[in-house]
Design an enzyme around this catalytic site. Sequence first.
Site, short mmCIF file in Angstrom:
data_model
loop_
_atom_site.label_atom_id
_atom_site.label_comp_id
_atom_site.label_asym_id
_atom_site.label_seq_id
_atom_site.Cartn_x
_atom_site.Cartn_y
_atom_site.Cartn_z
N ASP A 71 0.61 -1.42 0.00
CA ASP A 71 0.22 -0.08 0.20
C ASP A 71 1.15 1.05 -0.18
O ASP A 71 2.40 1.22 0.21
CB ASP A 71 -0.63 -0.16 1.11
CG ASP A 71 -1.95 1.06 0.92
OD1 ASP A 71 -3.08 0.58 0.34
OD2 ASP A 71 -1.66 2.29 1.32
N GLN A 72 0.09 2.20 -0.59
CA GLN A 72 1.23 3.65 -0.48
C GLN A 72 -0.02 5.00 -0.13
O GLN A 72 -1.02 4.82 -0.64
CB GLN A 72 1.64 3.73 -1.85
CG GLN A 72 2.39 5.25 -2.03
CD GLN A 72 2.91 5.60 -3.99
OE1 GLN A 72 2.10 5.94 -4.28
NE2 GLN A 72 4.36 5.05 -4.01
#
Length: 194
Positions: A71-72
Site C-alpha cells: 500500500d502507498q
Amino acid sequence: MHTRTVILASTSRYRRELLERLRLPFDVHAPGVDETALPGEAPRELARRLALAKAQAVAARFPGAVVIGSDQVADLDGQALGKPGNHERAVEQLRRMRGQTLIFHTALAVVCLDAGFCQQDIAPVRVVFRDLGDAAIEHYLRTEQPYDCAGSAKSEGMGIGLLEAIESDDPTALVGLPLIRTCRMLRAAGVDLL
C-alpha cells in the site's frame, strides 16, 4: 526453485506490472480490505497497516501461498493523501502539493500462513514537487488521468514532469511496489528468483 504459489494481493495494475518484471509466475487476488484511515492514524502507519491487512486477507484464503501485500500513502506534513478518484480531487491535491516536499510511504508485507512467515517493511520516497500553475496541472490531469494514483502522482508517465527531485533507495517504490524489498522478502520466504 520455489514450490509455493506466489499471490499478489492487489487490484493495482501498476503493482501487477512491476511484479511481472521479475518473470515470476504469480496469481492476483483482490484483498477486499477497507482502506479508510483510523482516527489519528499517521500516513506511514496507515500504509503499513493496509499492506499487512491486504496480505493477510488473501493469505487466509490461500494459507499455503506466499502472499504479497502493498500500500502507498502520500504524506504532506503528516496528512495522508490517497488516490483522488476523480478530477476535482486530483486538482485539489496537486494544488496543495505544488512547491512542497512529500514522503510517499510504500509499505510491503509478505505472508505465508502455513510456514508461519510474515515480514513487513516500508520504502519511503522523498519527492519534491515543482511549483506548477493551474494550466500545467490541468494539462497533466487531462492527459494522464492519474486518478488511481496516490497523490495524483504518476511518476512513471507524464507525471515525472511535476517533480524536481526523487530520493529513494528502492527505485520502484514510488510506482507502488518496492521490488528490491520484495525480492529480499520473497527469498526469506523461500522464493528465489535467481
